[in-house]
Motif scaffolding. Sequence first.
Motif, PDB file in Angstrom:
ATOM      1  N   GLY A  96      42.946 -47.491  12.834  1.00 44.37           N
ATOM      2  CA  GLY A  96      44.041 -47.605  13.806  1.00 44.37           C
ATOM      3  C   GLY A  96      44.883 -46.336  13.800  1.00 44.37           C
ATOM      4  O   GLY A  96      44.465 -45.277  13.340  1.00 44.37           O
ATOM      5  N   GLU A  97      46.111 -46.532  14.254  1.00 39.73           N
ATOM      6  CA  GLU A  97      47.039 -45.420  14.429  1.00 39.73           C
ATOM      7  C   GLU A  97      47.424 -44.766  13.088  1.00 39.73           C
ATOM      8  O   GLU A  97      47.501 -45.444  12.068  1.00 39.73           O
ATOM      9  N   VAL A  98      47.676 -43.449  13.123  1.00 36.07           N
ATOM     10  CA  VAL A  98      48.234 -42.769  11.951  1.00 36.07           C
ATOM     11  C   VAL A  98      49.678 -42.414  12.308  1.00 36.07           C
ATOM     12  O   VAL A  98      49.941 -41.885  13.386  1.00 36.07           O
ATOM     13  N   VAL A  99      50.612 -42.756  11.415  1.00 37.39           N
ATOM     14  CA  VAL A  99      52.022 -42.543  11.723  1.00 37.39           C
ATOM     15  C   VAL A  99      52.630 -41.592  10.699  1.00 37.39           C
ATOM     16  O   VAL A  99      52.447 -41.782   9.496  1.00 37.39           O
ATOM     17  N   LEU A 100      53.320 -40.577  11.179  1.00 40.02           N
ATOM     18  CA  LEU A 100      54.005 -39.638  10.282  1.00 40.02           C
ATOM     19  C   LEU A 100      55.505 -39.754  10.502  1.00 40.02           C
ATOM     20  O   LEU A 100      55.978 -39.711  11.628  1.00 40.02           O
ATOM     21  N   GLU A 101      56.240 -39.912   9.414  1.00 42.65           N
ATOM     22  CA  GLU A 101      57.693 -39.906   9.533  1.00 42.65           C
ATOM     23  C   GLU A 101      58.260 -38.925   8.511  1.00 42.65           C
ATOM     24  O   GLU A 101      58.120 -39.120   7.309  1.00 42.65           O
ATOM     25  N   SER A 102      58.863 -37.853   9.014  1.00 44.42           N
ATOM     26  CA  SER A 102      59.484 -36.892   8.096  1.00 44.42           C
ATOM     27  C   SER A 102      60.916 -37.337   7.841  1.00 44.42           C
ATOM     28  O   SER A 102      61.370 -38.322   8.414  1.00 44.42           O
ATOM     29  N   GLY A 103      61.606 -36.590   6.999  1.00 43.06           N
ATOM     30  CA  GLY A 103      63.019 -36.886   6.806  1.00 43.06           C
ATOM     31  C   GLY A 103      63.261 -38.194   6.092  1.00 43.06           C
ATOM     32  O   GLY A 103      64.101 -38.991   6.485  1.00 43.06           O
ATOM     33  N   ILE A 104      62.493 -38.423   5.038  1.00 39.95           N
ATOM     34  CA  ILE A 104      62.803 -39.596   4.232  1.00 39.95           C
ATOM     35  C   ILE A 104      63.120 -39.142   2.806  1.00 39.95           C
ATOM     36  O   ILE A 104      62.807 -38.021   2.421  1.00 39.95           O
TER      37      ILE A 104
END
Length: 604
Positions: free
Chosen positions: A523-531
């Motif tokens: 499925g989708e790959v999700v990137l979240e910076s700023g953690i």
Amino acid sequence: MLIVQKYGGTSVGSVERIKAVAQHIAKTASDRSVVVVVSAMGKTTDGLVKLANEISSNPSRREMDMLLSTGEQVTIALMSIALQELGVPAISLTGAQVGIVTEAEHSRARILQIKTQRIEEHLQLGEVVVVAGFQGISQTRHQEITTLGRGGSDTSAVALAAALQAERCEIYTDVPGILTTDPRIVPEAQLMSEITCDEMLELASLGAKVLHPRAVEIARNYGMPLVVLSSWSDAPGTRVVSAIPKRRALQDLELTKPVDAVEYDTNQAAISMLHVPDRPGVAAKLFSGIAVQNIDVDLIIQSIHEGNTNDIAFTVGKDALKQAAAVADAILPALGKNSDPSLGEPEVKTEERPIAKVSLVGAGMIGRPEVAAKMFETLAAAGVNIVMISTSEVKVSCVVDAEDCEKAVNSLCEAFDVDVADTSSSCGSCESEEIIPPVRAVALDIKQARLAVRKISDRPGMAAKIFGLLARENISVDMIIQSQRCYNVDGVLTRDIAFTVAEPDGETAYQILANAALEFGWGEVVLESGIAKVSVVGCGMIAHPGVAAQMFEALAASQINILMIATSEIKISCVVEEEDGVKALQAIHKAFGLSGNEVVKVPA
Ligand code: ADP
Ligand code: ASP
Ligand code: MG
């Protein structure tokens, strides 16, 4: 009697400070042999990096080692001159002159061996030997100059102490010792008189840069007494203590096995709360309810959210399963219904199949992403499916079906050439003179990014694939979480895997996985910076239910939402939004009563 003393950058940041340190060394040298390791003056190393970056955004690692190693060379000469000026016989030596032999890996070389003959000759002559920290020489034909990685002078010092069989290694720095947290963020941080190597390893690898984690690892492996103390006062500082280790050869000093042992526990049962609303206070409510019942929680995993719901999974001793599930059931009504009904309603699920937790432990995993990848590959090759994963810097734990436990343990022992650990010796057996508090220290790691890969089919080999791909690019993965929730996608069971990486690696990791997702139909790959990641560390939490609850309550009281949770026996880490990081650290530090009345001032 021989002592190795290391002085960090701030401590030798000016000629005045070098002179003051020389006085201090002279005092010690009056009645014993001293080897001194120094860093580059002040922020010299940063300055050199900046110069190179003004010319190239991607300078060669060989030339960077050539450049950065000059910083320490200035300090050793000035320090020797200062000692000689005081009438103390002294000689400066570079890493190469000493014979600090390393791998040929520029900018992150590990120490293979230290030839002690030359130092011993000078010590025999009554000289103080001043050695350049952070640098070595490769064993290859061309004998290249190498560096050990930023902050590596600590590692030089402890490695020298081990090789010379010194009485102890003293690390002098700009704070009074190891504190309950970084005094630059929380000035009320308090000095600890001692900390165990295991605790310090978790802390140091989290970015408490007061000690290089590899230095702690060497101290633990060789049983080298290690003290961290202030360059400006005579206060006793912090002892870093460990159990007496097995005897170890001095060959391959740092290249010991990346893994110390395999551990397993078949006495666990798993519970998950699925589709819980993503808002502050839910984990706090659940785990304080469990703490009130005095139930010891082992692994806690909170995975990524889908829409605005989370899953929280945890394990408890088998005997406590019913009781813990009842607590979870009891809080369900208070959670209310989810705003989007398609996300499902909150529910409690107990794992019916018996489970086992199998872990790989060892400080050698730090900075070696291939270790976790190899663990997952080994389990896949043995046909073992991984139900849950939770990692800390020095441990990877996988929950598997109990019937697979033996197979998993045997294949891991064989693959890593280690034995099953005697878990009773993990932490409590250190030579501690003090009662170990449940939480010793807290740390904040702000430069993180979170990635999630959604809907990967639930069969052996998937974690191996993801982390194998990243390891090939040398991307270190920090906190890996594979949760309980399964989705049925066209008749195939799938799961989500989430993990954190250092922020600069986020984009590369995303690209690699996005390509793989296309290829393998994930499925989708999700990137979240700023953690940011906040963690509490303490050996005492093993025997002390309620630590997790207290941490989650502190975050909830500050209205901070928890994005991810992962635990090991002696550490609990929560991922929060980067903007909440400092507030989270301060709140937790206070909640565990770690703040003192004295304010620590850190010199510039
Ligand atoms: P040195 O140049 O002496 O090696 P470092 O700057 O590498 O010193 O490490 C000391 C710094 O580590 C302190 O000034 C402090 O800001 C930071 N630090 C972070 N966490 C901690 C902690 N738990 N205890 C003490 N210092 C910490
Ligand atoms: N000078 C090096 C650095 O700044 C090594 C050290 O100080 O430990 O990273
Ligand atoms: Mg340092």
